[in-house]
Design a protein around this motif. Structure first.
Motif, PDB file in Angstrom:
ATOM      1  N   UNK A 408       1.229  -1.984   0.094  1.00 56.67           N
ATOM      2  CA  UNK A 408      -0.082   0.683   0.379  1.00 56.67           C
ATOM      3  C   UNK A 408       1.069   1.229  -0.476  1.00 56.67           C
ATOM      4  N   UNK A 409       0.956   2.088  -1.335  1.00 53.89           N
ATOM      5  CA  UNK A 409       1.418   3.294  -1.082  1.00 53.89           C
ATOM      6  C   UNK A 409       1.104   4.100   0.164  1.00 53.89           C
ATOM      7  N   UNK A 410       2.309   4.692   0.689  1.00 59.60           N
ATOM      8  CA  UNK A 410       2.565   5.913   1.484  1.00 59.60           C
ATOM      9  C   UNK A 410       3.009   7.200   0.927  1.00 59.60           C
ATOM     10  N   UNK A 411       2.347   8.379   0.336  1.00 60.74           N
ATOM     11  CA  UNK A 411       2.370   9.261  -0.382  1.00 60.74           C
ATOM     12  C   UNK A 411       3.191  10.194   0.525  1.00 60.74           C
ATOM     13  N   UNK A 412       4.605  10.768  -0.012  1.00 59.34           N
ATOM     14  CA  UNK A 412       5.159  12.429   0.102  1.00 59.34           C
ATOM     15  C   UNK A 412       5.403  12.964  -0.565  1.00 59.34           C
ATOM     16  N   UNK A 413       4.742  14.398  -0.747  1.00 58.33           N
ATOM     17  CA  UNK A 413       4.283  15.968  -1.587  1.00 58.33           C
ATOM     18  C   UNK A 413       5.911  16.119  -2.267  1.00 58.33           C
ATOM     19  N   UNK A 414       6.792  16.311  -1.280  1.00 59.58           N
ATOM     20  CA  UNK A 414       8.150  16.840  -1.745  1.00 59.58           C
ATOM     21  C   UNK A 414       9.031  16.570  -0.304  1.00 59.58           C
ATOM     22  N   UNK A 415      10.097  17.130  -0.197  1.00 59.81           N
ATOM     23  CA  UNK A 415      11.213  16.747   0.864  1.00 59.81           C
ATOM     24  C   UNK A 415      10.051  16.958   2.394  1.00 59.81           C
ATOM     25  N   UNK A 416       9.434  18.489   2.031  1.00 56.85           N
ATOM     26  CA  UNK A 416       9.672  18.917   3.171  1.00 56.85           C
ATOM     27  C   UNK A 416       8.268  18.470   3.877  1.00 56.85           C
ATOM     28  N   UNK A 492       7.346  13.005 -11.602  1.00 57.62           N
ATOM     29  CA  UNK A 492       6.391  13.723 -11.374  1.00 57.62           C
ATOM     30  C   UNK A 492       6.395  15.338 -12.121  1.00 57.62           C
ATOM     31  N   UNK A 493       6.527  15.516 -11.308  1.00 56.24           N
ATOM     32  CA  UNK A 493       6.731  17.353 -12.287  1.00 56.24           C
ATOM     33  C   UNK A 493       6.611  17.719 -13.726  1.00 56.24           C
ATOM     34  N   UNK A 494       6.610  16.516 -14.526  1.00 57.39           N
ATOM     35  CA  UNK A 494       5.796  17.601 -15.565  1.00 57.39           C
ATOM     36  C   UNK A 494       5.130  16.342 -16.226  1.00 57.39           C
ATOM     37  N   UNK A 495       4.406  15.747 -15.312  1.00 58.71           N
ATOM     38  CA  UNK A 495       2.723  14.899 -15.380  1.00 58.71           C
ATOM     39  C   UNK A 495       3.500  13.320 -15.035  1.00 58.71           C
ATOM     40  N   UNK A 496       4.273  12.844 -14.819  1.00 59.99           N
ATOM     41  CA  UNK A 496       4.373  11.048 -15.168  1.00 59.99           C
ATOM     42  C   UNK A 496       3.737  11.032 -13.807  1.00 59.99           C
ATOM     43  N   UNK A 497       3.567   9.235 -13.990  1.00 62.14           N
ATOM     44  CA  UNK A 497       2.271   8.780 -13.368  1.00 62.14           C
ATOM     45  C   UNK A 497       2.737   8.606 -11.525  1.00 62.14           C
ATOM     46  N   UNK A 498       4.032   9.369 -11.607  1.00 60.38           N
ATOM     47  CA  UNK A 498       4.105   9.658  -9.590  1.00 60.38           C
ATOM     48  C   UNK A 498       3.436   9.991  -9.346  1.00 60.38           C
ATOM     49  N   UNK A 499       2.264  11.929 -10.402  1.00 61.43           N
ATOM     50  CA  UNK A 499       1.873  12.605  -9.250  1.00 61.43           C
ATOM     51  C   UNK A 499       1.280  12.413  -9.338  1.00 61.43           C
ATOM     52  N   UNK A 500       0.517  11.476  -9.283  1.00 64.48           N
ATOM     53  CA  UNK A 500      -0.961  10.975  -9.234  1.00 64.48           C
ATOM     54  C   UNK A 500      -1.164   9.579  -8.388  1.00 64.48           C
ATOM     55  N   UNK A 501      -0.218   9.078  -7.741  1.00 62.87           N
ATOM     56  CA  UNK A 501       0.041   8.137  -6.828  1.00 62.87           C
ATOM     57  C   UNK A 501      -1.372   8.474  -5.933  1.00 62.87           C
ATOM     58  N   UNK A 506      -2.309   0.374  -4.529  1.00 63.39           N
ATOM     59  CA  UNK A 506      -1.295  -1.115  -4.242  1.00 63.39           C
ATOM     60  C   UNK A 506      -0.167  -0.819  -5.370  1.00 63.39           C
ATOM     61  N   UNK A 507       0.770  -0.817  -5.237  1.00 65.90           N
ATOM     62  CA  UNK A 507       1.457  -0.559  -5.987  1.00 65.90           C
ATOM     63  C   UNK A 507       2.797  -2.059  -6.229  1.00 65.90           C
ATOM     64  N   UNK A 508       3.301  -2.664  -7.321  1.00 69.24           N
ATOM     65  CA  UNK A 508       3.603  -3.795  -7.550  1.00 69.24           C
ATOM     66  C   UNK A 508       5.156  -4.090  -8.097  1.00 69.24           C
ATOM     67  N   UNK A 509       6.033  -4.235  -6.813  1.00 73.49           N
ATOM     68  CA  UNK A 509       7.375  -4.326  -7.364  1.00 73.49           C
ATOM     69  C   UNK A 509       7.927  -5.737  -7.857  1.00 73.49           C
ATOM     70  N   UNK A 510       8.418  -6.323  -8.802  1.00 69.80           N
ATOM     71  CA  UNK A 510       8.714  -7.250  -9.327  1.00 69.80           C
ATOM     72  C   UNK A 510      10.057  -7.063 -10.033  1.00 69.80           C
ATOM     73  N   UNK A 511      11.529  -7.018  -9.606  1.00 63.17           N
ATOM     74  CA  UNK A 511      12.426  -7.172 -10.022  1.00 63.17           C
ATOM     75  C   UNK A 511      13.029  -8.029 -10.715  1.00 63.17           C
TER      76      UNK A 511
END
Length: 576
Positions: A408-416, A492-501, A506-511
């Motif tokens: 489950x995603x826990x999102x932070x919008x910036x360093x601050x 995110x700053x140019x409108x990548x999908x990361x901007x709207x998480x 749910x996110x899936x990582x499969x290296x």
């Protein structure tokens, strides 16, 4: 020297002749006490120096440059030392990555505008190596690199102490397992000399790749900064660059496609920094060599890690040198057919020839291809709807159980936002969650800082959690570690999908499958993107604005779009 040889030297268009400009050029140089015979057609060699007290990694370069100078004079050349800006990773704000391209412009324009036949690049801290290579590649003179060398191993309470140990101690302090007194004592024990980080961070990674690509002489990467043998190496570099000018050995003969393929494989073998993906891409494109993020997937994915070195392993850079250094790894990989051993080097011989005599003196530090330290553990390139243009992860530095994970995603919008909330006991997070940080990419921060190794929340540290999946459009230090996905592109700053998480997605990582996906439908993803609003521009003036307006995305090397490509060393002729 014959007239034919003289005409081969670029510097003679400044110094040879009886015109007023030639007179003025010689006269002004004479103010430094240069004798007449230095104008008789000797190669003029630039010593490109990134010395700075603001960059402690490079603060011994005044001394090192003197040894380069002596080598140039011994070989019959004329040394001309010049400074360029020195972006140091530890002190520079907002990030040295913002200044990498500016430094490259400084190098490029200084080389092109001045009477130089060849150049020694003195580079140490993380961004100085790619910056100097990028600038030199655009000009294409005979070029050789001399790296800073690592600091001596740290020592804390009777045991070796490296950057990775410092990160762990910082986590222990936040978890209440260490005291401020412990931390303050460790501070005095970590950096025992000048030089770059004492582990396989970005600086030592790039120094290793300089050596692997043949731009540096053997042993360039690992001799400690304060070791007398680095001074000897500096003198040999000074001698060799004069010979390279006489041989016409320009940088394009070294930085070939084969050299970049060798670098990708060596990066995997040493457990090198993820930052190398961005830097090598930028250097290759300045050289006119096609190199994409996909090459890292195709070329490096099956190369074993041979080096038991922090942050992927146990030892440190001084141990690496004493075990035989990078020549041992290059020799073994050449013999195993993993490298292009026929690639030309600055030594004037092939990569295989330059390293054929290397001997491993500690097989616990340097493992062999036949018995590697880790298998299939180089930089992995991920694709998916969260990163259609790619993202990177360093499997050798991650907890293996997290290399295939859904959370489950826990999102932070910036360093601050991250710093404000990460240690809040009320933060809704557990060990299975995936931390997401955005707006820290090339344009969004700006400059793509090393924030990718998000600190594990204090509440989880107290539970004994030592790793958690983290995803961002930022970079991380080569000294850092963990199940950390970086360089998500588009950012995110140019409108990548990361901007709207959103929190709870749910996110899936499969290296192993090279996948990173946001588990929502394509329709919902497009609806979110359509409703997204770009953030305000992070810079409004000066170089920062130029950078934000023209920087490429991570998968393209984060270069300024108008700097890509080689333009050569021609300048308008002087008016006599």
């Amino acid at each position: 020297m014959s007239d034919e040889k003289k005409r081969m030297l670029r510097s003679q268009s400044w110094f040879e002749g009886r015109g007023a400009k030639n007179f003025a050029h010689r006269a002004w140089v004479r103010s430094r006490g240069v004798p007449t015979d230095h104008f008789d057609g000797r190669p003029v060699i630039g010593i490109c120096n990134t010395w700075s007290e603001l960059t402690p990694c490079n603060s011994h370069f005044r001394d090192l440059a003197q040894h380069v100078r002596e080598g140039i004079l011994e070989a019959g050349g004329v040394p001309m030392e010049f400074p360029v800006i020195s972006p140091g990773e530890m002190l520079t704000r907002p990030t040295a990555m913002l200044l990498r391209n500016l430094c490259s412009m400084d190098v490029e324009e200084t080389l092109r505008a001045n009477p130089l036949d060849g150049v020694v690049l003195m580079m140490g801290c993380d961004k100085t190596t790619p910056a100097l290579l990028m600038g030199a590649a655009s000009v294409n003179l005979p070029t050789i690199g001399l790296s800073a060398g690592p600091m001596f191993n740290g020592s804390f309470r009777g045991r070796p102490f490296g950057i990775k140990d410092a990160w762990n101690l910082a986590a222990d302090l936040r978890a209440g397992r260490a005291t401020n007194q412990d931390f303050e004592e460790a501070e005095t024990c970590l950096t025992r000399s000048v030089g770059v980080c004492n582990v396989m961070g970005t600086a030592s990674t790039m120094a290793s790749l300089v050596e692997a690509m043949g731009v540096g002489l053997p042993d360039n990467a690992a001799i400690p900064a304060q070791d007398a043998r680095r001074r000897v190496l500096a003198r040999m570099v000074g001698r060799r660059i004069v010979e390279m000018v006489r041989e016409g050995l320009t940088l394009d003969k070294l930085l070939t496609r084969k050299a970049f393929e060798n670098a990708i494989k060596v990066n995997a073998a040493i457990g090198g920094s993820t930052n190398a993906v961005i830097h090598l891409t930028a250097v290759a494109r300045r050289m006119g060599v096609e190199l994409t993020i996909e090459d890292w997937h195709q070329i490096g994915r099956d190369v074993p890690t041979l080096l038991n070195l922090q942050p992927s392993g146990r030892y440190m850079m001084q141990d690496f040198h004493e075990a035989g250094g990078l020549p041992v790894i290059i020799r073994d990989m050449c013999e195993a057919g993993l490298l292009h051993g026929d690639a030309l080097t600055a030594a004037g011989i092939t990569l295989a020839q330059a390293n054929e005599g290397a001997v491993c003196l500690n097989p616990d530090v340097i493992h062999s291809v036949a018995q590697p330290f880790m298998a299939n553990s180089g930089v992995a390139i991920l694709r998916g709807n969260l990163c259609p243009n790619g993202a990177v992860i360093k499997p050798s530095a991650a907890d293996p159980r997290l290399l295939k994970h859904r959370g489950r995603a826990v999102v932070f919008d910036s360093q601050q936002d991250l710093h404000r909330r990460v240690d809040d006991p009320a933060l809704d997070i557990d060990a299975d969650c995936i931390m997401v940080l955005r707006n820290c990419g090339p344009k969004g921060f700006p400059g793509m800082p090393e924030l990718g190794m998000l600190p594990i929340p204090a509440k989880l540290l107290k539970q004994g959690v030592t790793d958690i999946v983290r995803i961002s459009d930022a970079r991380m230090s080569g000294t850092a570690f963990g199940a950390v996905v970086l360089h998500v592109s588009p950012e995110a700053a140019v409108g990548g999908a990361l901007a709207v998480v959103q929190d709870g997605d749910l996110i899936e990582l499969d290296v192993a499958g090279r996948r990173l996906d946001l588990l929502i439908s394509d329709q919902e993803l497009q609806q979110r993107l359509a409703a997204w609003t770009p953030p305000p521009a992070p810079a409004s003036r000066g170089y920062a604005k130029l950078y934000v307006d023209t920087v490429n995305q991570a998968h393209d090397g984060c270069d300024l779009e108008f700097l890509v490509g080689r333009s050569g060393h021609d300048v308008p002729p002087a008016q006599h």
